[in-house]
Enzyme design. Sequence first.
Site, PDB file in Angstrom:
ATOM      1  N   TYR A  56       0.855  -1.184   0.000  1.00 49.03           N
ATOM      2  CA  TYR A  56       0.000   0.000   0.000  1.00 49.03           C
ATOM      3  C   TYR A  56       0.893   1.237   0.000  1.00 49.03           C
ATOM      4  CZ  TYR A  56      -5.073  -0.007   0.374  1.00 49.03           C
ATOM      5  OH  TYR A  56      -6.415  -0.016   0.096  1.00 49.03           O
TER       6      TYR A  56
ATOM      7  N   GLU B 298      -0.433   4.838  -0.291  1.00 50.90           N
ATOM      8  CA  GLU B 298      -1.253   6.053  -0.386  1.00 50.90           C
ATOM      9  C   GLU B 298      -0.387   7.298  -0.242  1.00 50.90           C
ATOM     10  OE1 GLU B 298      -4.459   6.125   2.362  1.00 50.90           O
ATOM     11  OE2 GLU B 298      -5.759   4.883   1.118  1.00 50.90           O
TER      12      GLU B 298
ATOM     13  N   ASP C 181      -6.256  14.432 -24.817  1.00 49.48           N
ATOM     14  CA  ASP C 181      -6.349  13.010 -24.492  1.00 49.48           C
ATOM     15  C   ASP C 181      -5.742  12.250 -25.666  1.00 49.48           C
ATOM     16  OD1 ASP C 181      -7.059  10.370 -24.156  1.00 49.48           O
ATOM     17  OD2 ASP C 181      -9.158  10.761 -23.663  1.00 49.48           O
TER      18      ASP C 181
ATOM     19  N   THR D  40      -3.591   6.666 -21.762  1.00 50.31           N
ATOM     20  CA  THR D  40      -3.453   5.333 -21.180  1.00 50.31           C
ATOM     21  C   THR D  40      -2.051   4.836 -21.513  1.00 50.31           C
ATOM     22  OG1 THR D  40      -4.380   4.363 -23.183  1.00 50.31           O
ATOM     23  CG2 THR D  40      -5.900   4.758 -21.362  1.00 50.31           C
TER      24      THR D  40
ATOM     25  N   LYS E  71      -2.347   0.917 -24.695  1.00 49.90           N
ATOM     26  CA  LYS E  71      -2.724   0.817 -26.109  1.00 49.90           C
ATOM     27  C   LYS E  71      -1.449   0.758 -26.947  1.00 49.90           C
ATOM     28  CE  LYS E  71      -7.231   3.099 -25.579  1.00 49.90           C
ATOM     29  NZ  LYS E  71      -7.226   3.535 -24.162  1.00 49.90           N
TER      30      LYS E  71
ATOM     31  N   ARG F 222      -2.329  -1.872 -18.088  1.00 48.21           N
ATOM     32  CA  ARG F 222      -3.595  -1.137 -18.163  1.00 48.21           C
ATOM     33  C   ARG F 222      -3.580  -0.070 -17.071  1.00 48.21           C
ATOM     34  NH1 ARG F 222      -6.458  -3.508 -21.834  1.00 48.21           N
ATOM     35  NH2 ARG F 222      -8.280  -2.220 -21.393  1.00 48.21           N
TER      36      ARG F 222
END
Length: 437
Positions: free
Chosen positions: A55, A57, A216, A242, A245, A251
């Site tokens: 974790y 954060e 984008d 992203t 692609k 991903r």
Amino acid sequence: MENAVRYLTKYDQEVGALVSAETQRQRRTLSLIPSENYSSKAVQLALATSYTNKYAEGYPYLWSNGSREEQQSGRYYRGQEHTNELELLAIRRALQLFTPNPGDYHANVQPLSGAPANLAVLSAFLKPGDTFLGLALDYGGHLTHGHNVNITGHYYNAVQYRLNESYELDYEEIRRLAKQHSPKLIICGATAYPLQISFRQLGAIARETGALLVADIAHICGLCVTGYHEHPFPHADIVTTTTHKILRGPRAGLIVCKKPYGAAIDRAVFPGLQGGPHMNTIAAMAVALKEAMSPDYKLYAGQVVRNAKLLSEMLKAEGFKLMGGRTDNHLLLLDVVGSANGLSAKNGNWLAKRWETAGIVANKNAIPGDTKPWYPSGVRLGTPAITTIGMKDQDMANVAEWIIRATRHAENEAELQRVRDEIEQFMGRFPSEPFYV
């Protein structure tokens, strides 16, 4: 070292069998979905590391008076010495790859995907009800560019711009809408637009009307960073993408912005929208970013564009109707209802299903005028994945022939099976490097 899938199958036969089946499906079919690709073994291995357990954060730095202090950790949990190093490495690589001068920009590598990245940007600079401009979905835009079924179309006043009759961006119309509606932000980029985007012209419109410009580039980022498409910087204020692609990474999502917007972007991602980042995904992203800075990747991007152009010319010559009349990038959008010479179909959904029977995997897609999104008139296809496995100019004739046969004989099960058999045999010529087998 034991093969990963065999090890998984010993531990969990059901999941292992499904992984094996999917791997074989990918190896035996022609992947023409332009938003899909094959990641390298190095990327896949990075995903399957001990960073999965941690974790993290917060950020590996603190913001102080608008500056990023890397000597102070902004994490909420202890045990972060290696996560901090990893995230800073991914950030440095993102800035090196995506910006003309890394010292003037900021990167956030924590978004879980492209949609959360876009929502983070909107929430960083807009209040509910504020106006922004985005490209309409049925004209090639993305759901997160303000479509009314998406949260971006619910929270904000999304004014949608469209393409002209030639399926081209109409920059004068975008300027007119921007002057009329005074948006705080203009988002550009597309998910089904085969032509070049002029970020220079869009940047001028944004500056003229006092709006932020967000690009984008999820579909074309690999072309932008290798010179096969105009780069959004310095014209855009913020870039989202992203990494799974054409970049061939995990991903995930990525935001790169001019430095003054960095603190607002970070706050919007965490704690605004997300909790702990997926550090194993960030590890894989760092690997993919390194791969994208290699000379081989530039050759790859150029081949993607050549393959798409050749494929578009062959399909157009046989009677397929191409939206925009051509492609300038990695994808083609076919109006399969409006195609000629025995290549018309009931709708894009029906034809995509018939193609899949023949081993050709593409996706249905709306075109202007469509009112039934599940039964649109278009099919979208692209060349990133088939280029990754090694297909070049000479292979596009085979790909075009199979698409034409599977369309003309879409109701002939025997012919579709013959096409599928030919594709499976053809795919066996290419290396299995991207796959765990």
